[in-house]
Motif scaffolding. Structure first.
Motif, short mmCIF file in Angstrom:
data_model
loop_
_atom_site.label_atom_id
_atom_site.label_comp_id
_atom_site.label_asym_id
_atom_site.label_seq_id
_atom_site.Cartn_x
_atom_site.Cartn_y
_atom_site.Cartn_z
N ASP A 16 0.83 -1.21 0.00
CA ASP A 16 0.00 0.00 0.00
C ASP A 16 0.86 1.25 0.00
O ASP A 16 0.55 2.24 -0.69
N TYR A 17 1.93 1.25 0.79
CA TYR A 17 2.78 2.44 0.86
C TYR A 17 3.52 2.69 -0.45
O TYR A 17 3.66 3.83 -0.89
N ARG A 21 2.22 6.14 -1.35
CA ARG A 21 3.18 7.02 -0.68
C ARG A 21 2.56 7.67 0.57
O ARG A 21 3.06 8.67 1.08
N GLU A 22 1.48 7.12 1.07
CA GLU A 22 0.83 7.63 2.27
C GLU A 22 0.96 6.60 3.39
O GLU A 22 0.89 5.39 3.15
N PRO A 23 1.15 7.06 4.64
CA PRO A 23 1.18 6.11 5.77
C PRO A 23 -0.08 5.25 5.78
O PRO A 23 -1.17 5.72 5.45
N VAL A 24 0.07 4.01 6.18
CA VAL A 24 -1.01 3.03 6.09
C VAL A 24 -1.56 2.76 7.48
O VAL A 24 -0.81 2.43 8.41
N ILE A 65 4.66 3.38 8.08
CA ILE A 65 5.39 3.14 6.83
C ILE A 65 6.48 2.12 7.09
O ILE A 65 6.93 1.96 8.23
N ARG A 314 11.34 3.15 -1.38
CA ARG A 314 9.92 2.89 -1.66
C ARG A 314 9.79 2.45 -3.12
O ARG A 314 9.28 3.16 -3.96
#
Length: 337
Positions: A16-17, A21-24, A65, A314
């Motif tokens: 997901d990250y 690129r957003e905290p999960v 993350i 990432r």
């Protein structure tokens, strides 16, 4: 908590990250993944993963993350690499089969690999220790220029344009070509410059400026062929992920310009049982690249020759690993044919 479920949660967070690129957070994991447990259980799993240093909170939000250690665990748990699609395999075949010489093939390879992975693609130009001078061509281009083309036994082609003060006939150029091939044909490129420097010329050859130009150009070609270098493509991809480099993207760009750093890095990477090497963040000990990851493998018959991709930690590791391995195998097959 069970080990398999912990790895499932970590895998879901990484995936997901990488995509967003957003905290999960736990709610997002519950909505997007069929983990088969409650939100409270996922929160507990995430807390334990954080205790192990596999995930971290970038700020006070509930999201997490992956850490460098978490990416490493994720990569280590990847089993069989997913094969490329039929369209991707066809694209590799088409691009590499249509390359006219070795240098163009290597450039086509990195452009293709960059497109497949959206990363910076890099390939080490093959070592030429045993390559030799196979053929030469001298072509007159009017009264002021002569083109020389050098062809090596490994397929590499180089050329130089030389200024002249008069027109040379085909017979004159053919005679000079025959003399060069008789003396230096089959000589390894590593030895060619030295042999040329020790060559004794006849008085007529000493008086002909073209002979001096040709010998000088041939020395340059041999030295260039032996110099270790890396061909790259896709540097612009870094601009799209600049936010993934917490301090600055500048050190990464500077490292890409310092080919010595990349050559040393390549030399230290060893492929694992899946056929690829993955160095994440500080694992590769080069400070400029502490926020980057490298996926690489060997190609061709010489294990010193490497190709790979570089990008932020990432990174879509499964895609990058599969693409690097597949492109290397196709390139090796073509070079062996």
């Amino acid at each position: 908590m069970s080990e398999p479920r912990r790895l499932d949660v970590l895998r879901a967070i990484v995936e997901d990250y990488v995509q967003s690129r957003e905290p999960v957070g736990s709610k997002a994991l519950l909505d997007r993944h069929n983990l088969g447990v409650s939100a409270a259980t996922i929160r507990n799993d995430m807390a334990l993963l954080e205790e192990e240093g596999l995930i971290a909170a970038p700020h006070t939000s509930s999201g997490r993350i992956p850490t460098e250690k978490g990416y490493r665990r994720f990569v280590d748990e990847i089993g069989e690499l997913k094969p490329l699609s039929r369209a991707e395999r066809d694209a590799i075949n088409k691009i590499l089969d249509n390359s006219t010489d070795l240098d163009e093939m290597l450039k086509s390879t990195v452009r293709l690999l960059s497109r497949l992975t959206n990363q910076v693609a890099m390939i080490q130009v093959p070592h030429y220790d045993t390559a030799s001078l196979k053929n030469l061509e001298l072509v007159g281009l009017g009264p002021t220029q002569v083109l020389m083309v050098m062809i090596a036994s490994n397929g590499t082609v180089d050329q130089r344009m030389m200024p002249v003060k008069r027109s040379y006939s085909d017979d004159e150029l053919g005679e000079l070509k025959s003399w060069l091939l008789n003396n230096f044909g089959g000589v390894q490129l590593a030895e060619l410059a030295g042999r040329l420097g020790r060559m004794e010329l006849s008085p007529a050859q000493q008086a002909d400026p073209l002979v001096e130009h040709v010998i000088g150009a041939l020395e340059e070609m041999a030295q260039a062929a032996n110099a270790q270098r890396i061909i790259m493509a896709g540097t612009a991809n870094l601009a799209r992920v600049e936010g993934d480099f917490p301090l600055s993207i500048t050190p990464v760009l500077e490292a890409l310009e310092e080919q010595v750093v990349l050559l040393k890095l390549f030399s230290e990477l060893e492929a694992d049982s899946r056929g690829v090497a993955v160095a994440i963040g500080t694992e590769h000990h080069y400070g400029q690249l502490s926020d980057a990851a490298v996926v690489a493998t060997t190609y061709g018959a010489d294990v010193r020759n490497k190709l790979g991709v570089l990008g932020p930690t990432r990174m879509n590791y499964p895609t990058s690993m599969a693409s690097v391995r597949a492109v290397a195998r196709y390139l090796s097959k073509i070079l062996a044919s």
